[in-house]
Design an enzyme around this catalytic site. Structure first.
Site, PDB file in Angstrom:
ATOM      1  N   ARG A   1       0.858  -1.203   0.000  1.00  0.00           N
ATOM      2  CA  ARG A   1       0.000   0.000   0.000  1.00  0.00           C
ATOM      3  C   ARG A   1       0.881   1.236   0.000  1.00  0.00           C
ATOM      4  O   ARG A   1       0.608   2.211  -0.668  1.00  0.00           O
ATOM      5  CB  ARG A   1      -0.954  -0.009   1.192  1.00  0.00           C
ATOM      6  CG  ARG A   1      -1.706   1.308   1.327  1.00  0.00           C
ATOM      7  CD  ARG A   1      -2.990   1.275   2.164  1.00  0.00           C
ATOM      8  NE  ARG A   1      -3.021   0.316   3.227  1.00  0.00           N
ATOM      9  CZ  ARG A   1      -2.379   0.433   4.406  1.00  0.00           C
ATOM     10  NH1 ARG A   1      -1.648   1.492   4.661  1.00  0.00           N
ATOM     11  NH2 ARG A   1      -2.480  -0.516   5.303  1.00  0.00           N
TER      12      ARG A   1
ATOM     13  N   TYR B   1     -17.432  17.969 -13.408  1.00  0.00           N
ATOM     14  CA  TYR B   1     -17.724  16.543 -13.542  1.00  0.00           C
ATOM     15  C   TYR B   1     -18.766  16.178 -12.462  1.00  0.00           C
ATOM     16  O   TYR B   1     -18.624  16.577 -11.297  1.00  0.00           O
ATOM     17  CB  TYR B   1     -16.420  15.761 -13.343  1.00  0.00           C
ATOM     18  CG  TYR B   1     -16.626  14.273 -13.266  1.00  0.00           C
ATOM     19  CD1 TYR B   1     -17.073  13.561 -14.366  1.00  0.00           C
ATOM     20  CD2 TYR B   1     -16.373  13.584 -12.091  1.00  0.00           C
ATOM     21  CE1 TYR B   1     -17.265  12.204 -14.287  1.00  0.00           C
ATOM     22  CE2 TYR B   1     -16.562  12.218 -12.010  1.00  0.00           C
ATOM     23  CZ  TYR B   1     -17.010  11.540 -13.112  1.00  0.00           C
ATOM     24  OH  TYR B   1     -17.199  10.195 -13.039  1.00  0.00           O
TER      25      TYR B   1
ATOM     26  N   ASP C   1      -8.203  20.205 -11.985  1.00  0.00           N
ATOM     27  CA  ASP C   1      -8.549  18.927 -12.610  1.00  0.00           C
ATOM     28  C   ASP C   1      -8.169  19.041 -14.082  1.00  0.00           C
ATOM     29  O   ASP C   1      -8.835  19.732 -14.852  1.00  0.00           O
ATOM     30  CB  ASP C   1     -10.051  18.656 -12.424  1.00  0.00           C
ATOM     31  CG  ASP C   1     -10.480  17.298 -12.996  1.00  0.00           C
ATOM     32  OD1 ASP C   1      -9.766  16.759 -13.864  1.00  0.00           O
ATOM     33  OD2 ASP C   1     -11.551  16.802 -12.588  1.00  0.00           O
TER      34      ASP C   1
ATOM     35  N   LYS D   1      -8.834   8.339 -18.197  1.00  0.00           N
ATOM     36  CA  LYS D   1      -9.212   8.953 -19.467  1.00  0.00           C
ATOM     37  C   LYS D   1      -8.016   8.994 -20.428  1.00  0.00           C
ATOM     38  O   LYS D   1      -7.570   7.950 -20.857  1.00  0.00           O
ATOM     39  CB  LYS D   1      -9.817  10.331 -19.194  1.00  0.00           C
ATOM     40  CG  LYS D   1     -10.824  10.364 -18.019  1.00  0.00           C
ATOM     41  CD  LYS D   1     -12.075   9.560 -18.261  1.00  0.00           C
ATOM     42  CE  LYS D   1     -12.942   9.362 -17.021  1.00  0.00           C
ATOM     43  NZ  LYS D   1     -13.282  10.539 -16.257  1.00  0.00           N
TER      44      LYS D   1
HETATM   45  C1  LIG Z   1     -13.800  10.837 -14.954  1.00  0.00           C
HETATM   46  C2  LIG Z   1     -13.499  12.134 -14.322  1.00  0.00           C
HETATM   47  C3  LIG Z   1     -13.234  12.229 -12.952  1.00  0.00           C
HETATM   48  C4  LIG Z   1     -13.305  11.018 -12.033  1.00  0.00           C
HETATM   49  O1  LIG Z   1     -12.295  10.102 -12.292  1.00  0.00           O
HETATM   50  P1  LIG Z   1     -12.485   8.502 -12.079  1.00  0.00           P
HETATM   51  O2  LIG Z   1     -11.187   7.958 -12.585  1.00  0.00           O
HETATM   52  O3  LIG Z   1     -13.678   8.095 -12.880  1.00  0.00           O
HETATM   53  O4  LIG Z   1     -12.696   8.281 -10.625  1.00  0.00           O
HETATM   54  C5  LIG Z   1     -12.932  13.473 -12.435  1.00  0.00           C
HETATM   55  N1  LIG Z   1     -12.906  14.580 -13.216  1.00  0.00           N
HETATM   56  C6  LIG Z   1     -13.152  14.519 -14.530  1.00  0.00           C
HETATM   57  C7  LIG Z   1     -13.092  15.758 -15.347  1.00  0.00           C
HETATM   58  C8  LIG Z   1     -13.467  13.307 -15.124  1.00  0.00           C
HETATM   59  O5  LIG Z   1     -13.744  13.259 -16.441  1.00  0.00           O
END
Ligand SMILES: *Cc1c(COP(=O)(O)O)cnc(C)c1O
Length: 385
Positions: A52, A104, A176, A201
């Site tokens: 971990r 999001y 983000d 993504k």
């Molecule tokens: C998908 C997404 C998240 C969350 O990420 P996960 O990997 O699905 O937990 C946060 N911010 C944005 C802009 C996203 O597209």
């Protein structure tokens, strides 16, 4: 090798963090599928005690992602939400956060349904004019959470202006950077303190891993976040770390094609008679195009469209009638996806809030993949016919 300074983005994507395995010379980073490490006597080990806390495959990936953001530190998490959760845990009851009104859906849900219960207050404001943010700063403000481009209406937030506000008031600015990826935008260089990625993504890029990352330069922030990372435990496994490292090796190539296809498709949709509006930051008439141009290397493959005079059944019919685009949540993979935010990714936002931010029932979001653009345009033509 380890002291070699990589300059080009593609060279870093392929080589940063990836040293040949010293025991065999294997060019690919081994998958250290282990939960623990043998000690010679109590406390006597090679720097690894329990997985971990540390895993060599994950460490290689963390070095790689740090390099892509020109940063010192990276921590990988078991999801993007896990990464965000760690940032919010820097706060105490009574602290306040300023964030956007187009986020999001999962971020909105975590703020309002989880952390609001722990006495943290959130202000959801239109951040497209950075000066607005300052009106919400008070003695309790600790964090600005910015997403840019925003999901799904492609608002552009001026990172440098947010950084100046954070600096002036002693706040943390977290960005983000999921939609842009490190290829298009590096927020730390513009004054952000923390960059968050849903690695799921563009970084992973192949729709086969869920993962998150935090990237930073500040040693004290790193120490605090690393403590939360290990204490709360949202850490990813080695197999996923390997898959993401493999995915990142082509990030620059994929992003070039996402941007190329994105531009062609945005231009095609802009003149289509069945489309009322196209959200894409590359258009010169996008309200913050100049800022996008200043802070992004190109404009990406994320596009949202509003269908002209389409009710919900008609919107559903169109969303379900593609052959190359797949109807699915998520984004940033090699394959093109179409999504209906109002009932899919953003369903957790109340209708009134959602519509205020432009996420109407006849809005569809496209994640343009890296297929042949002629096939994608033909698919759009047929679905919109
Ligand atoms: C998908 C997404 C998240 C969350 O990420 P996960 O990997 O699905 O937990 C946060 N911010 C944005 C802009 C996203 O597209």
């Amino acid at each position: 090798m380890s002291n070699f300074k990589y300059h080009g983005f593609g060279t870093k994507a392929i080589h940063a963090g990836a040293e040949p395995d010293p025991s065999t010379g294997a060019i690919m980073t081994p998958i250290f599928q282990t939960s623990t490490y043998v000690q010679e006597s109590p406390g006597q080990h090679k720097g690894y005690a329990y997985a971990r806390g540390k895993n060599p495959t994950r460490e290689a990936l963390q070095k790689n992602i740090a390099a892509l953001e020109n940063a010192t530190y990276c921590l990988c998490f078991s999801s993007g939400m896990g990464a965000m959760d760690a940032v919010l845990k820097l706060l105490r009851p009574g602290d306040e956060v300023i964030t956007g009104d187009d986020l999001y859906g999962g971020s909105y849900r975590m703020f309002t349904k989880v952390f609001a219960n722990y006495g943290i207050k959130f202000h959801f404001v239109n951040m497209t004019h950075a000066a607005t943010i300052e009106q919400y700063v008070n003695a309790n403000t600790k964090l600005i959470w910015a997403e840019t481009p925003t999901n799904p209406t492609m608002q552009i937030i001026d990172i440098e202006a947010c950084g100046a506000i954070a600096q002036k008031h002693g706040l943390i600015l977290a960005v983000d950077n999921t939609f842009a990826s490190p290829y298009l935008q590096n927020p730390l260089a513009l004054g952000a303190h923390i960059v968050m990625h849903s690695v799921t993504k563009y970084l992973g890029g192949h729709s086969d891993v869920v993962m998150g990352a935090l990237v930073m330069n500040d040693a004290k922030l790193f120490e605090q976040l690393a403590f939360i990372h290990n204490s709360c435990g949202a850490t990813p496994g080695p197999m996923d770390s390997f898959l993401v490292m493999r995915g990142i090796k082509t990030l620059h190539l994929r992003m070039e094609r996402h941007c190329f296809n994105g531009r062609k498709i945005a231009e095609f949709l802009k003149t289509h008679p069945k489309i009322e509006k196209v959200y894409w930051p590359g258009f010169t008439d996008h309200p913050n195009h100049a800022i996008a141009k200043k802070q992004m290397r190109d404009f990406g493959g994320m596009i949202s469209i509003v269908l002209k005079d389409a009710d919900l059944p008609e919107t559903f019919r169109i969303a379900s009638s593609f052959n190359v685009f797949s109807l699915a949540e998520s984004l940033g993979g090699v394959e093109s996806l179409i999504n209906h935010p109002a009932t899919m990714t953003h369903a957790s936002i109340p209708k009134e809030e959602r519509e205020k931010a432009g996420v109407v029932d006849n809005l569809l979001r496209l994640s343009v993949g890296v297929e042949d653009v002629e096939d994608l345009i033909a698919d759009l033509k047929a679905a919109l016919a």
